[in-house]
Scaffold this motif. Structure first.
Motif, PDB file in Angstrom:
ATOM      1  N   PHE A   1      33.613  22.882  -9.265  1.00 58.16           N
ATOM      2  CA  PHE A   1      32.889  23.772  -9.010  1.00 58.16           C
ATOM      3  C   PHE A   1      32.461  23.917  -7.391  1.00 58.16           C
ATOM      4  CE2 PHE A   1      30.682  20.421 -10.613  1.00 58.16           C
ATOM      5  CZ  PHE A   1      29.577  19.912  -9.639  1.00 58.16           C
ATOM      6  N   ASP A   2      31.963  24.797  -6.799  1.00 50.59           N
ATOM      7  CA  ASP A   2      31.404  24.989  -5.593  1.00 50.59           C
ATOM      8  C   ASP A   2      29.893  24.717  -5.354  1.00 50.59           C
ATOM      9  OD1 ASP A   2      34.244  25.328  -4.692  1.00 50.59           O
ATOM     10  OD2 ASP A   2      34.041  27.465  -4.568  1.00 50.59           O
ATOM     11  N   LEU A   3      29.531  23.843  -4.561  1.00 47.64           N
ATOM     12  CA  LEU A   3      28.252  23.699  -4.017  1.00 47.64           C
ATOM     13  C   LEU A   3      28.187  24.260  -2.793  1.00 47.64           C
ATOM     14  CD1 LEU A   3      27.297  20.130  -5.122  1.00 47.64           C
ATOM     15  CD2 LEU A   3      26.502  22.070  -6.236  1.00 47.64           C
TER      16      LEU A   3
ATOM     17  N   THR B   1       1.043   3.912   5.225  1.00 50.38           N
ATOM     18  CA  THR B   1       2.039   4.788   5.786  1.00 50.38           C
ATOM     19  C   THR B   1       3.342   5.123   5.340  1.00 50.38           C
ATOM     20  OG1 THR B   1       0.857   3.964   7.848  1.00 50.38           O
ATOM     21  CG2 THR B   1       3.103   4.912   8.209  1.00 50.38           C
ATOM     22  N   ILE B   2       3.790   4.049   5.026  1.00 49.80           N
ATOM     23  CA  ILE B   2       5.265   4.276   4.248  1.00 49.80           C
ATOM     24  C   ILE B   2       5.112   5.199   3.062  1.00 49.80           C
ATOM     25  CG2 ILE B   2       7.047   2.854   2.900  1.00 49.80           C
ATOM     26  CD1 ILE B   2       6.529   0.509   4.782  1.00 49.80           C
ATOM     27  N   ARG B   3       3.981   4.984   2.074  1.00 48.47           N
ATOM     28  CA  ARG B   3       4.016   5.796   0.931  1.00 48.47           C
ATOM     29  C   ARG B   3       3.857   7.350   1.460  1.00 48.47           C
ATOM     30  NH1 ARG B   3      -0.865   3.498  -3.135  1.00 48.47           N
ATOM     31  NH2 ARG B   3       0.575   2.265  -4.151  1.00 48.47           N
ATOM     32  N   GLU B   4       3.060   7.698   2.601  1.00 50.88           N
ATOM     33  CA  GLU B   4       2.938   9.008   3.049  1.00 50.88           C
ATOM     34  C   GLU B   4       4.174   9.676   3.273  1.00 50.88           C
ATOM     35  OE1 GLU B   4      -0.377   8.852   5.864  1.00 50.88           O
ATOM     36  OE2 GLU B   4      -2.025   8.767   3.993  1.00 50.88           O
ATOM     37  N   ALA B   5       4.880   8.739   4.454  1.00 54.10           N
ATOM     38  CA  ALA B   5       6.427   9.134   4.894  1.00 54.10           C
ATOM     39  C   ALA B   5       7.183   9.206   3.829  1.00 54.10           C
ATOM     40  CB  ALA B   5       6.896   8.060   5.730  1.00 54.10           C
ATOM     41  N   LEU B   6       7.433   8.702   2.506  1.00 58.31           N
ATOM     42  CA  LEU B   6       8.305   8.907   1.469  1.00 58.31           C
ATOM     43  C   LEU B   6       8.126  10.491   0.978  1.00 58.31           C
ATOM     44  CD1 LEU B   6       7.980   5.486  -0.463  1.00 58.31           C
ATOM     45  CD2 LEU B   6       9.610   6.250   1.108  1.00 58.31           C
ATOM     46  N   VAL B   7       7.092  11.091   0.925  1.00 64.30           N
ATOM     47  CA  VAL B   7       6.898  12.187   0.456  1.00 64.30           C
ATOM     48  C   VAL B   7       7.848  13.226   0.907  1.00 64.30           C
ATOM     49  CG1 VAL B   7       5.436  14.293  -0.214  1.00 64.30           C
ATOM     50  CG2 VAL B   7       4.632  12.039  -0.359  1.00 64.30           C
ATOM     51  N   PRO B   8       7.731  13.432   2.313  1.00 65.14           N
ATOM     52  CA  PRO B   8       8.591  14.317   2.917  1.00 65.14           C
ATOM     53  C   PRO B   8      10.207  14.074   3.067  1.00 65.14           C
ATOM     54  CG  PRO B   8       7.256  13.577   4.526  1.00 65.14           C
ATOM     55  CD  PRO B   8       6.725  13.230   3.435  1.00 65.14           C
ATOM     56  N   LEU B   9      10.400  12.793   3.140  1.00 68.49           N
ATOM     57  CA  LEU B   9      11.826  12.090   2.991  1.00 68.49           C
ATOM     58  C   LEU B   9      12.383  12.589   1.605  1.00 68.49           C
ATOM     59  CD1 LEU B   9      11.477   8.601   4.537  1.00 68.49           C
ATOM     60  CD2 LEU B   9      12.351  10.794   5.559  1.00 68.49           C
ATOM     61  N   GLY B  10      11.656  12.516   0.464  1.00 72.25           N
ATOM     62  CA  GLY B  10      12.261  13.036  -0.688  1.00 72.25           C
ATOM     63  C   GLY B  10      12.322  14.388  -0.967  1.00 72.25           C
ATOM     64  N   ALA B  11      11.611  15.100  -0.296  1.00 77.17           N
ATOM     65  CA  ALA B  11      11.382  16.747  -0.458  1.00 77.17           C
ATOM     66  C   ALA B  11      12.839  17.255   0.305  1.00 77.17           C
ATOM     67  CB  ALA B  11      10.608  17.356   0.210  1.00 77.17           C
ATOM     68  N   ARG B  12      13.171  16.418   1.165  1.00 78.32           N
ATOM     69  CA  ARG B  12      14.150  16.769   2.196  1.00 78.32           C
ATOM     70  C   ARG B  12      15.612  16.796   1.309  1.00 78.32           C
ATOM     71  NH1 ARG B  12      18.315  18.218   3.745  1.00 78.32           N
ATOM     72  NH2 ARG B  12      19.291  18.150   5.677  1.00 78.32           N
ATOM     73  N   PHE B  13      15.749  16.057   0.422  1.00 81.73           N
ATOM     74  CA  PHE B  13      16.836  15.693  -0.288  1.00 81.73           C
ATOM     75  C   PHE B  13      17.201  16.054  -1.745  1.00 81.73           C
ATOM     76  CE2 PHE B  13      17.065  12.409   2.951  1.00 81.73           C
ATOM     77  CZ  PHE B  13      18.163  12.760   3.524  1.00 81.73           C
ATOM     78  N   GLU B  14      15.893  17.102  -2.019  1.00 81.00           N
ATOM     79  CA  GLU B  14      16.021  17.736  -3.194  1.00 81.00           C
ATOM     80  C   GLU B  14      17.197  18.903  -3.207  1.00 81.00           C
ATOM     81  OE1 GLU B  14      12.187  19.244  -4.392  1.00 81.00           O
ATOM     82  OE2 GLU B  14      11.102  17.276  -3.647  1.00 81.00           O
ATOM     83  N   PRO B  15      17.926  18.980  -4.210  1.00 76.75           N
ATOM     84  CA  PRO B  15      18.965  20.122  -4.046  1.00 76.75           C
ATOM     85  C   PRO B  15      18.244  21.498  -3.740  1.00 76.75           C
ATOM     86  CG  PRO B  15      18.881  19.391  -6.198  1.00 76.75           C
ATOM     87  CD  PRO B  15      18.072  18.391  -5.527  1.00 76.75           C
ATOM     88  N   ASP B  16      19.041  22.061  -2.748  1.00 76.71           N
ATOM     89  CA  ASP B  16      18.592  23.360  -2.148  1.00 76.71           C
ATOM     90  C   ASP B  16      19.802  24.280  -2.001  1.00 76.71           C
ATOM     91  OD1 ASP B  16      17.668  25.606  -0.809  1.00 76.71           O
ATOM     92  OD2 ASP B  16      16.358  24.404   0.306  1.00 76.71           O
ATOM     93  N   PRO B  17      19.803  25.492  -2.812  1.00 75.60           N
ATOM     94  CA  PRO B  17      21.132  26.192  -2.688  1.00 75.60           C
ATOM     95  C   PRO B  17      21.333  26.943  -1.319  1.00 75.60           C
ATOM     96  CG  PRO B  17      19.623  27.469  -4.046  1.00 75.60           C
ATOM     97  CD  PRO B  17      19.187  25.844  -3.871  1.00 75.60           C
TER      98      PRO B  17
END
Length: 445
Positions: free
Chosen positions: A41-43, A164-180
């Protein structure tokens, strides 16, 4: 050899990326069930081949690993985050860095970690109170962060650094959620969330700079290579010999800080959830802990006796593998499952799909730790939570030791009750997280 594996029909421009992004877990399982051993399939514009035959997975990771590399499409945002640390580096650089890091993860060294792990877990439990509701994912993150920073970076995390690390993990995780849209867009195109992601990376780099600065001068003699045997000390001695740049140390420490805690924290999070949903398994865990440990602290010698605890953890990683899929890129035209895999295409190896395949597991969606007592005739790569081959997870033995000790020590004192209704909602990113955390009420035993 056929040139066209079966697979779902995609849309113009997006391919199958919108279906994948809506629910990658359902998509992967559906492909495994419907199309056989190789699924195409294609992503977005990326031609992708999902492998659902464990023998093909073995070829990619082990016997023909030299024909594949970490994919170029992961080199933008992930490269900004991890650089050329062990997770992403290739070729001779990877081999040299892996060899340099190996002593920090040697079996003899890991066997000496039990007391430190239990100490960090006791620090966490000191903040729990009977009847209190906690977010177990956050708490498991806190303790596994403390462990990896202590044992591999040779320092500790105060409350401010943890926050500080916990707060940074939120936008890091969001960046790698699959986004078409990201799948289809060129890498140079600005996207929502990019600014928050860059800020989070810079924040973590500040934490790392502080840790490295604190350790300079305490890392031993570079000429004799004598000194502390944590990873950061090894890297700093190598830098004194001219073998490591500041950037390479940054990349290795960032990789260790993030990859070194996340999968273990998630393994424990899902284990607590599954035990809360299966009272008989929870009772057996408590019975074994009482028999092996009584009221004593768990030690390295006890770990080997916690056989049912180990089966529970293995089964949790089967049902909820923190790393739910992996990618490789073909370096040349190859052949898998009777199909041509073109140079430059993406090869997807999905723990989620194979760990839950009806072709290899009896009642695969059922939580059954006793399945691990049977010597089932399953191919090796029906189960690969830590990857495999030369690039298998360097911290595998530490992660399993942590999980057993933290589970045992915590279950000595508490049982945990999941407080949310309905099925578990999963959030895909680089790793698989429970959406909106894991709220649980802790009950003293």
């Amino acid at each position: 050899m056929s040139s066209s594996p079966p697979g779902p029909k995609g849309e113009p421009l997006f391919g199958s990326s919108r279906r994948y992004a809506r629910d990658p877990f359902r998509f992967l399982s559906a492909c495994e069930q419907a199309y056989g051993d190789v699924v195409q399939f294609d992503l977005g514009p990326l031609e992708t081949y999902l492998l659902t035959d464990p023998d093909d997975v073995e070829r990619v990771l082990v016997s023909e690993a030299d024909k594949y590399r970490k994919p170029d499409f992961q080199s933008d945002a992930l490269g900004d985050l991890l650089g050329k640390g062990l997770l992403l580096s290739e070729g001779q650089m990877w081999r040299e860095q892996r060899e340099l890091a190996n002593p920090a993860f040697s079996p003899s060294r890991v066997m000496g970690f039990a007391d430190d792990i239990v100490d960090h877990n006791d620090d966490l439990l000191a903040d729990w109170a009977d009847g209190e509701e906690v977010d177990v994912e956050l708490d498991m993150t806190q303790v596994t962060l403390a462990v990896i920073v202590d044992l591999m970076l040779g320092t500790d995390l105060n409350d401010e650094r943890v926050q500080t690390i916990r707060e940074a993990l939120v936008p890091l995780g969001a960046r790698f959620e699959p986004d078409p849209v990201r799948f289809a867009a060129p890498q140079w195109l600005p996207m929502p969330g990019d600014s928050e992601y860059r800020t989070a990376v810079e924040t973590l780099e500040g934490v790392i700079d502080d840790i490295v600065a604190e350790r300079r001068g305490t890392h031993g003699n570079p000429e004799t290579d004598e000194g502390p045997d944590d990873l950061l000390s090894i890297l700093l001695r190598a830098q004194d010999r001219g073998e490591q740049s500041d950037r390479q140390i940054r990349d290795e420490v960032m990789t260790m800080l993030l990859a070194g805690h996340d999968t273990t924290a998630l393994t424990l999070t899902y284990t607590w959830y599954l035990l809360s949903q299966h009272p008989e398994a929870e009772r057996r865990v408590h019975d074994e802990i009482e028999e092996v440990l009584g009221d004593e602290r768990p030690t390295m010698a006890d770990v080997r006796e916690l056989e049912y605890v180990e089966r529970v953890i293995d089964e949790a990683m089967r049902l909820y593998p923190p790393v739910y899929t992996m990618f490789r890129e073909a370096k040349e035209d190859t052949e898998l499952g009777g199909y041509r895999i073109p140079e430059g295409s993406a090869v997807m190896l999905s723990q989620w799909a194979l760990h839950r395949s009806e072709r290899y597991w009896d009642r695969p969606d059922e939580f059954n730790p006793d399945r691990w007592t049977r010597n089932a005739d399953r191919p090796r790569f029906t189960y690969f939570p830590f990857g495999g081959g030369p690039r298998h997870c360097i911290g595998k033995h530490l992660a399993k030791l942590e999980a057993k000790l933290i589970l045992a020590r915590t279950a000595q004192q508490y049982s945990l009750e999941y407080t949310r209704e309905g099925d578990l909602d999963l959030l895909p990113s680089l790793t698989m997280h429970p959406r909106n955390g894991m709220p649980m009420r802790v009950h003293e035993r």
